[in-house]
Design a protein around this motif. Structure first.
Motif, PDB file in Angstrom:
ATOM      1  N   ILE A 188      33.072  40.540  20.589  1.00  0.00           N
ATOM      2  CA  ILE A 188      33.029  39.098  21.134  1.00  0.00           C
ATOM      3  C   ILE A 188      32.952  39.213  22.794  1.00  0.00           C
ATOM      4  N   ASN A 189      32.435  38.025  23.154  1.00  0.00           N
ATOM      5  CA  ASN A 189      32.191  37.910  24.853  1.00  0.00           C
ATOM      6  C   ASN A 189      33.368  36.897  24.974  1.00  0.00           C
ATOM      7  N   VAL A 190      33.866  37.112  26.341  1.00  0.00           N
ATOM      8  CA  VAL A 190      34.828  36.221  26.747  1.00  0.00           C
ATOM      9  C   VAL A 190      34.410  35.961  28.221  1.00  0.00           C
ATOM     10  N   LEU A 191      34.536  34.643  28.630  1.00  0.00           N
ATOM     11  CA  LEU A 191      34.198  34.112  29.911  1.00  0.00           C
ATOM     12  C   LEU A 191      35.666  33.250  30.436  1.00  0.00           C
ATOM     13  N   GLU A 192      36.101  33.702  31.280  1.00  0.00           N
ATOM     14  CA  GLU A 192      37.073  33.010  32.002  1.00  0.00           C
ATOM     15  C   GLU A 192      36.598  32.352  33.087  1.00  0.00           C
ATOM     16  N   LEU A 193      36.593  30.789  33.518  1.00  0.00           N
ATOM     17  CA  LEU A 193      36.467  30.380  34.562  1.00  0.00           C
ATOM     18  C   LEU A 193      37.616  29.969  35.444  1.00  0.00           C
ATOM     19  N   GLY A 194      37.237  30.498  36.690  1.00  0.00           N
ATOM     20  CA  GLY A 194      38.483  30.105  37.527  1.00  0.00           C
ATOM     21  C   GLY A 194      39.841  30.716  37.285  1.00  0.00           C
ATOM     22  N   CYS A 195      39.615  32.377  37.337  1.00  0.00           N
ATOM     23  CA  CYS A 195      40.665  33.123  36.595  1.00  0.00           C
ATOM     24  C   CYS A 195      41.898  33.451  37.705  1.00  0.00           C
ATOM     25  N   GLY A 196      41.507  32.911  39.050  1.00  0.00           N
ATOM     26  CA  GLY A 196      42.827  33.595  39.967  1.00  0.00           C
ATOM     27  C   GLY A 196      42.810  35.005  40.004  1.00  0.00           C
ATOM     28  N   CYS A 197      44.067  35.341  39.856  1.00  0.00           N
ATOM     29  CA  CYS A 197      44.740  36.621  40.018  1.00  0.00           C
ATOM     30  C   CYS A 197      43.992  37.537  38.982  1.00  0.00           C
ATOM     31  N   LEU A 203      34.118  40.917  28.803  1.00  0.00           N
ATOM     32  CA  LEU A 203      34.867  39.991  29.390  1.00  0.00           C
ATOM     33  C   LEU A 203      34.753  39.703  31.001  1.00  0.00           C
ATOM     34  N   CYS A 204      34.102  38.625  31.079  1.00  0.00           N
ATOM     35  CA  CYS A 204      33.845  38.231  32.534  1.00  0.00           C
ATOM     36  C   CYS A 204      34.815  37.380  33.102  1.00  0.00           C
ATOM     37  N   LEU A 205      35.406  37.687  34.305  1.00  0.00           N
ATOM     38  CA  LEU A 205      36.503  36.814  35.024  1.00  0.00           C
ATOM     39  C   LEU A 205      35.645  36.330  36.192  1.00  0.00           C
ATOM     40  N   THR A 206      35.693  35.048  36.360  1.00  0.00           N
ATOM     41  CA  THR A 206      34.961  34.368  37.579  1.00  0.00           C
ATOM     42  C   THR A 206      35.963  33.725  38.535  1.00  0.00           C
ATOM     43  N   GLU A 207      35.616  33.680  39.837  1.00  0.00           N
ATOM     44  CA  GLU A 207      36.262  32.946  40.770  1.00  0.00           C
ATOM     45  C   GLU A 207      35.367  32.873  42.014  1.00  0.00           C
ATOM     46  N   MET A 208      35.691  31.693  42.831  1.00  0.00           N
ATOM     47  CA  MET A 208      34.788  31.451  43.799  1.00  0.00           C
ATOM     48  C   MET A 208      34.899  32.394  44.776  1.00  0.00           C
ATOM     49  N   VAL A 209      33.718  32.407  45.631  1.00  0.00           N
ATOM     50  CA  VAL A 209      33.904  33.382  46.935  1.00  0.00           C
ATOM     51  C   VAL A 209      34.808  32.715  47.843  1.00  0.00           C
ATOM     52  N   TRP A 210      34.612  31.488  48.176  1.00  0.00           N
ATOM     53  CA  TRP A 210      35.480  30.729  49.165  1.00  0.00           C
ATOM     54  C   TRP A 210      36.932  30.985  49.192  1.00  0.00           C
ATOM     55  N   THR A 244      34.342  42.479  33.986  1.00  0.00           N
ATOM     56  CA  THR A 244      33.448  42.325  34.991  1.00  0.00           C
ATOM     57  C   THR A 244      33.980  41.131  35.871  1.00  0.00           C
ATOM     58  N   THR A 245      33.812  41.027  37.004  1.00  0.00           N
ATOM     59  CA  THR A 245      33.968  39.903  37.868  1.00  0.00           C
ATOM     60  C   THR A 245      32.912  39.386  38.346  1.00  0.00           C
ATOM     61  N   ARG A 246      32.779  37.886  38.620  1.00  0.00           N
ATOM     62  CA  ARG A 246      31.529  37.352  39.090  1.00  0.00           C
ATOM     63  C   ARG A 246      31.991  36.067  39.957  1.00  0.00           C
ATOM     64  N   ALA A 247      31.000  35.728  40.752  1.00  0.00           N
ATOM     65  CA  ALA A 247      31.154  34.384  41.536  1.00  0.00           C
ATOM     66  C   ALA A 247      30.883  33.230  40.759  1.00  0.00           C
ATOM     67  N   CYS A 248      31.552  32.127  40.849  1.00  0.00           N
ATOM     68  CA  CYS A 248      31.375  31.139  40.008  1.00  0.00           C
ATOM     69  C   CYS A 248      31.817  29.784  41.046  1.00  0.00           C
ATOM     70  N   ASP A 249      31.153  29.264  41.732  1.00  0.00           N
ATOM     71  CA  ASP A 249      31.737  27.931  42.522  1.00  0.00           C
ATOM     72  C   ASP A 249      31.363  26.699  41.839  1.00  0.00           C
ATOM     73  N   TRP A 250      32.525  26.279  41.311  1.00  0.00           N
ATOM     74  CA  TRP A 250      32.471  24.879  40.401  1.00  0.00           C
ATOM     75  C   TRP A 250      31.648  23.851  41.135  1.00  0.00           C
TER      76      TRP A 250
END
Length: 149
Positions: free
Chosen positions: A60-69, A86-93, A117-123
């Motif tokens: 399975i693939n899991v994407l968490e949007l705005g995962c903070g810590c 499992l991709c954890l996302t958070e904004m760069v700002w 993995t971690t990736r940038a995601c700016d809502w």
């Protein structure tokens, strides 16, 4: 007849360690610098309902949007070996992404976290794009209606 309750044995290993932004001496201007109580409620829910929501399936693939810590995602990665990615996302700002990456690297050296993995995601950028698309579509509809008349 009463409701039949499912007996659940809580088995998630919760040895993931996260450091808050304040503890790092770097108070952030975003909400991602500390662990919110909701994370623990989500962990309990996912643990109890993992079969019903499909966490027992293979690859399975899991994407968490705005995962903070990153606590929620790392605990899932720690306990669900069938996760393919499992991709954890958070904004760069506000250094939010940097803070997430700090916590993931802190745990990656001592815990089996799988392919996290971690990736940038700016809502806010996504929201603007969605608004522009909706506005354009509405204008196109108006033009179509005018052309039909």
């Amino acid at each position: 007849m009463g409701v039949k309750k499912k007996k659940v044995i809580m088995s998630f290993i919760r040895d993931v360690h996260v450091v808050s932004d304040v503890a790092r001496g770097n108070p952030m201007s975003t909400t991602g610098g500390h662990v919110w109580d909701a994370v623990y409620h989500f962990l309990n829910f996912f643990e109890v309902m993992k079969e019903e929501i499909g966490f027992d399936r293979e690859n399975i693939n899991v994407l968490e949007l705005g995962c903070g810590c990153g606590l929620l995602g790392m605990v899932l990665a720690r306990n669900l070996p069938n996760i393919k990615e499992l991709c954890l996302t958070e904004m760069v700002w506000g250094d939010a992404l940097e803070h997430l990456e700090y916590n993931v690297n802190l745990n990656r050296s001592t815990l089996p976290l799988g392919s996290i993995t971690t990736r940038a995601c700016d809502w806010s950028k996504f929201h603007k794009n969605v608004d522009q698309t909706e506005t354009k579509t509405e204008k196109e509809k108006e033009n179509e209606n005018e052309n039909d008349n």
